[in-house]
Design a protein around this motif. Sequence first.
Motif, PDB file in Angstrom:
ATOM      1  N   VAL A  81      -3.059   0.358  10.550  1.00 56.45           N
ATOM      2  CA  VAL A  81      -2.019  -0.620  10.186  1.00 56.45           C
ATOM      3  C   VAL A  81      -0.899   0.116   9.450  1.00 56.45           C
ATOM      4  O   VAL A  81      -1.085   1.232   8.970  1.00 56.45           O
ATOM      5  CB  VAL A  81      -2.579  -1.738   9.271  1.00 56.45           C
ATOM      6  N   THR A  82       0.251  -0.534   9.347  1.00 57.02           N
ATOM      7  CA  THR A  82       1.378   0.087   8.647  1.00 57.02           C
ATOM      8  C   THR A  82       1.248  -0.178   7.139  1.00 57.02           C
ATOM      9  O   THR A  82       1.107  -1.322   6.706  1.00 57.02           O
ATOM     10  CB  THR A  82       2.724  -0.471   9.168  1.00 57.02           C
ATOM     11  N   ALA A  83       1.328   0.894   6.368  1.00 57.95           N
ATOM     12  CA  ALA A  83       1.124   0.809   4.920  1.00 57.95           C
ATOM     13  C   ALA A  83       2.255   0.048   4.226  1.00 57.95           C
ATOM     14  O   ALA A  83       2.066  -0.489   3.138  1.00 57.95           O
ATOM     15  CB  ALA A  83       1.006   2.206   4.327  1.00 57.95           C
ATOM     16  N   CYS A  84       3.429  -0.016   4.859  1.00 56.25           N
ATOM     17  CA  CYS A  84       4.552  -0.698   4.212  1.00 56.25           C
ATOM     18  C   CYS A  84       4.426  -2.211   4.286  1.00 56.25           C
ATOM     19  O   CYS A  84       5.130  -2.923   3.574  1.00 56.25           O
ATOM     20  CB  CYS A  84       5.875  -0.244   4.816  1.00 56.25           C
ATOM     21  N   THR A  85       3.548  -2.699   5.152  1.00 55.57           N
ATOM     22  CA  THR A  85       3.402  -4.155   5.288  1.00 55.57           C
ATOM     23  C   THR A  85       2.070  -4.641   4.726  1.00 55.57           C
ATOM     24  O   THR A  85       1.848  -5.840   4.612  1.00 55.57           O
ATOM     25  CB  THR A  85       3.488  -4.581   6.776  1.00 55.57           C
ATOM     26  N   GLY A 110      10.466  -5.288   1.066  1.00 52.97           N
ATOM     27  CA  GLY A 110       9.548  -5.405   2.187  1.00 52.97           C
ATOM     28  C   GLY A 110       9.946  -4.372   3.215  1.00 52.97           C
ATOM     29  O   GLY A 110      10.484  -3.321   2.862  1.00 52.97           O
ATOM     30  N   SER A 111       9.709  -4.672   4.451  1.00 49.67           N
ATOM     31  CA  SER A 111      10.022  -3.673   5.457  1.00 49.67           C
ATOM     32  C   SER A 111      10.178  -4.327   6.809  1.00 49.67           C
ATOM     33  O   SER A 111       9.564  -5.341   7.097  1.00 49.67           O
ATOM     34  CB  SER A 111       8.895  -2.643   5.507  1.00 49.67           C
ATOM     35  N   THR A 112      11.012  -3.724   7.634  1.00 51.96           N
ATOM     36  CA  THR A 112      11.124  -4.202   9.010  1.00 51.96           C
ATOM     37  C   THR A 112      10.007  -3.601   9.856  1.00 51.96           C
ATOM     38  O   THR A 112       9.829  -3.988  11.001  1.00 51.96           O
ATOM     39  CB  THR A 112      12.473  -3.770   9.618  1.00 51.96           C
ATOM     40  N   ALA A 113       9.282  -2.663   9.285  1.00 52.50           N
ATOM     41  CA  ALA A 113       8.190  -1.968   9.979  1.00 52.50           C
ATOM     42  C   ALA A 113       8.636  -1.478  11.349  1.00 52.50           C
ATOM     43  O   ALA A 113       7.917  -1.581  12.334  1.00 52.50           O
ATOM     44  CB  ALA A 113       6.967  -2.872  10.087  1.00 52.50           C
ATOM     45  N   SER A 114       9.835  -0.940  11.399  1.00 51.86           N
ATOM     46  CA  SER A 114      10.373  -0.531  12.695  1.00 51.86           C
ATOM     47  C   SER A 114      10.169   0.945  12.998  1.00 51.86           C
ATOM     48  O   SER A 114      10.167   1.338  14.161  1.00 51.86           O
ATOM     49  CB  SER A 114      11.866  -0.861  12.751  1.00 51.86           C
ATOM     50  N   CYS A 115       9.976   1.774  11.976  1.00 49.59           N
ATOM     51  CA  CYS A 115       9.885   3.216  12.265  1.00 49.59           C
ATOM     52  C   CYS A 115       8.495   3.612  12.764  1.00 49.59           C
ATOM     53  O   CYS A 115       8.345   4.604  13.446  1.00 49.59           O
ATOM     54  CB  CYS A 115      10.297   4.045  11.059  1.00 49.59           C
ATOM     55  N   ARG A 116       7.485   2.818  12.437  1.00 48.13           N
ATOM     56  CA  ARG A 116       6.114   3.039  12.918  1.00 48.13           C
ATOM     57  C   ARG A 116       5.584   4.426  12.524  1.00 48.13           C
ATOM     58  O   ARG A 116       4.933   5.107  13.323  1.00 48.13           O
ATOM     59  CB  ARG A 116       6.005   2.860  14.445  1.00 48.13           C
ATOM     60  N   LEU A 117       5.872   4.824  11.310  1.00 44.49           N
ATOM     61  CA  LEU A 117       5.401   6.140  10.869  1.00 44.49           C
ATOM     62  C   LEU A 117       4.364   6.062   9.757  1.00 44.49           C
ATOM     63  O   LEU A 117       3.723   7.062   9.441  1.00 44.49           O
ATOM     64  CB  LEU A 117       6.583   6.981  10.358  1.00 44.49           C
ATOM     65  N   CYS A 118       4.220   4.902   9.140  1.00 46.19           N
ATOM     66  CA  CYS A 118       3.400   4.828   7.928  1.00 46.19           C
ATOM     67  C   CYS A 118       1.980   4.348   8.203  1.00 46.19           C
ATOM     68  O   CYS A 118       1.370   3.707   7.349  1.00 46.19           O
ATOM     69  CB  CYS A 118       4.089   3.949   6.892  1.00 46.19           C
ATOM     70  N   PHE A 119       1.468   4.655   9.374  1.00 48.45           N
ATOM     71  CA  PHE A 119       0.119   4.182   9.731  1.00 48.45           C
ATOM     72  C   PHE A 119      -0.968   4.790   8.840  1.00 48.45           C
ATOM     73  O   PHE A 119      -0.913   5.963   8.463  1.00 48.45           O
ATOM     74  CB  PHE A 119      -0.203   4.527  11.183  1.00 48.45           C
ATOM     75  N   PRO A 166       4.116   9.172   5.536  1.00 47.96           N
ATOM     76  CA  PRO A 166       5.463   9.218   6.119  1.00 47.96           C
ATOM     77  C   PRO A 166       6.071   7.813   6.190  1.00 47.96           C
ATOM     78  O   PRO A 166       5.357   6.848   6.474  1.00 47.96           O
ATOM     79  CB  PRO A 166       5.228   9.758   7.539  1.00 47.96           C
ATOM     80  N   HIS A 167       7.360   7.705   5.942  1.00 45.66           N
ATOM     81  CA  HIS A 167       8.016   6.399   6.007  1.00 45.66           C
ATOM     82  C   HIS A 167       9.513   6.604   6.133  1.00 45.66           C
ATOM     83  O   HIS A 167      10.057   7.557   5.573  1.00 45.66           O
ATOM     84  CB  HIS A 167       7.715   5.571   4.747  1.00 45.66           C
ATOM     85  N   LEU A 168      10.159   5.734   6.873  1.00 43.64           N
ATOM     86  CA  LEU A 168      11.610   5.806   7.011  1.00 43.64           C
ATOM     87  C   LEU A 168      12.289   4.472   6.737  1.00 43.64           C
ATOM     88  O   LEU A 168      13.327   4.424   6.121  1.00 43.64           O
ATOM     89  CB  LEU A 168      11.988   6.225   8.444  1.00 43.64           C
ATOM     90  N   CYS A 169      11.688   3.383   7.213  1.00 41.62           N
ATOM     91  CA  CYS A 169      12.435   2.122   7.183  1.00 41.62           C
ATOM     92  C   CYS A 169      12.206   1.290   5.929  1.00 41.62           C
ATOM     93  O   CYS A 169      13.017   0.423   5.619  1.00 41.62           O
ATOM     94  CB  CYS A 169      12.139   1.313   8.435  1.00 41.62           C
ATOM     95  N   ALA A 170      11.112   1.509   5.210  1.00 42.28           N
ATOM     96  CA  ALA A 170      10.843   0.687   4.029  1.00 42.28           C
ATOM     97  C   ALA A 170      11.771   1.076   2.887  1.00 42.28           C
ATOM     98  O   ALA A 170      12.119   2.240   2.727  1.00 42.28           O
ATOM     99  CB  ALA A 170       9.396   0.861   3.600  1.00 42.28           C
ATOM    100  N   ILE A 171      12.159   0.090   2.110  1.00 40.06           N
ATOM    101  CA  ILE A 171      13.046   0.347   0.969  1.00 40.06           C
ATOM    102  C   ILE A 171      12.378  -0.150  -0.295  1.00 40.06           C
ATOM    103  O   ILE A 171      11.823  -1.236  -0.328  1.00 40.06           O
ATOM    104  CB  ILE A 171      14.391  -0.382   1.114  1.00 40.06           C
ATOM    105  N   LEU A 214       0.807  -1.213   0.000  1.00 37.78           N
ATOM    106  CA  LEU A 214       0.000   0.000   0.000  1.00 37.78           C
ATOM    107  C   LEU A 214       0.847   1.273   0.000  1.00 37.78           C
ATOM    108  O   LEU A 214       0.501   2.260  -0.654  1.00 37.78           O
ATOM    109  CB  LEU A 214      -0.905  -0.063   1.242  1.00 37.78           C
ATOM    110  N   LEU A 215       1.952   1.251   0.708  1.00 33.95           N
ATOM    111  CA  LEU A 215       2.807   2.437   0.797  1.00 33.95           C
ATOM    112  C   LEU A 215       3.248   2.894  -0.589  1.00 33.95           C
ATOM    113  O   LEU A 215       3.126   4.066  -0.940  1.00 33.95           O
ATOM    114  CB  LEU A 215       4.041   2.127   1.659  1.00 33.95           C
ATOM    115  N   TRP A 216       3.733   1.944  -1.419  1.00 26.06           N
ATOM    116  CA  TRP A 216       4.239   2.316  -2.744  1.00 26.06           C
ATOM    117  C   TRP A 216       3.087   2.720  -3.668  1.00 26.06           C
ATOM    118  O   TRP A 216       3.247   3.619  -4.494  1.00 26.06           O
ATOM    119  CB  TRP A 216       5.051   1.184  -3.366  1.00 26.06           C
TER     120      TRP A 216
HETATM  121 FE1  FES Z   1       8.621   2.202   8.653  1.00 28.63          FE
HETATM  122 FE2  FES Z   1       6.336   1.397   7.548  1.00 28.63          FE
HETATM  123  S1  FES Z   1       7.890   2.584   6.660  1.00 28.63           S
HETATM  124  S2  FES Z   1       6.988   1.100   9.583  1.00 28.63           S
END
Ligand code: FES
Length: 225
Positions: A68-72, A49-58, A35-40, A23-25
């Motif tokens: 939910v996190t958009a990167c996952t 994929g993503s570690t979903a560690s930054c918790r910013l893409c809700f 917002p997103h930091l950890c997804a590549i 969803l993020l992309w």
């Molecule tokens: Fe970091 Fe989704 S981009 S948790």
Amino acid sequence: MRKGTVTLTIDGKSITAGEGEKLLWAALDNGIYIPHLCAIREAGGNGHGSTASCRLCFVEIEGYPRPVTACTETVREGMVVHTRSPRVDRLVQTGFALLLSAHRLECARCPKNRACELQKIARERKLRLKLTRLEPFERNLPVDDSHPLFTYDPNKCVLCGRCVWACRERAGVGALGFAYRGFERRVTTFENVPLAESKCTGCGECVHFCPVGALFFKNGAAKQR
Ligand code: FES
């Protein structure tokens, strides 16, 4: 076999995305900022994929009990998504404040000033690049200036893991990794040796993938991609 597409709605806008896409992309490709930091995302692909560690893409998805996190999250036909809601905004605000509390804020002197993802998130979500509710968690870790090409300042690291991924997956080196837990968690070399003494090959992938000013090229050493 060619993948199909799905149609979904984000913030009232109907968009199409490739089946299986995150969803993020899909949102970013359609000019909808999350917002997103950890997804590549690697050029032309869906990323690793993503570690979903930054918790910013809700985001909120209709029918889901909580954000939910958009990167996952994978896009689905008919999905209705909202990138803003009081719950999402609160989560992003808190996640952002936690990141800032452990990030040495010295933007004016930072080599990543104006190209920093934290600045972009603050701008997009109208968040202050300043701690208001939390005390700064000053780690005072030594800056690793040993490498001839770049510098690593762990005091600015947001623990997104992008450099660790780049070093392992793109460069195939694995010189960087996470060490310790909790507040002590940090990115470091194997056995915590200076970069110049590690198995780093100087390819600079980690620097390119760092979203903040934790890893930066020294003067004149910036490599063109
Ligand atoms: Fe970091 Fe989704 S981009 S948790």
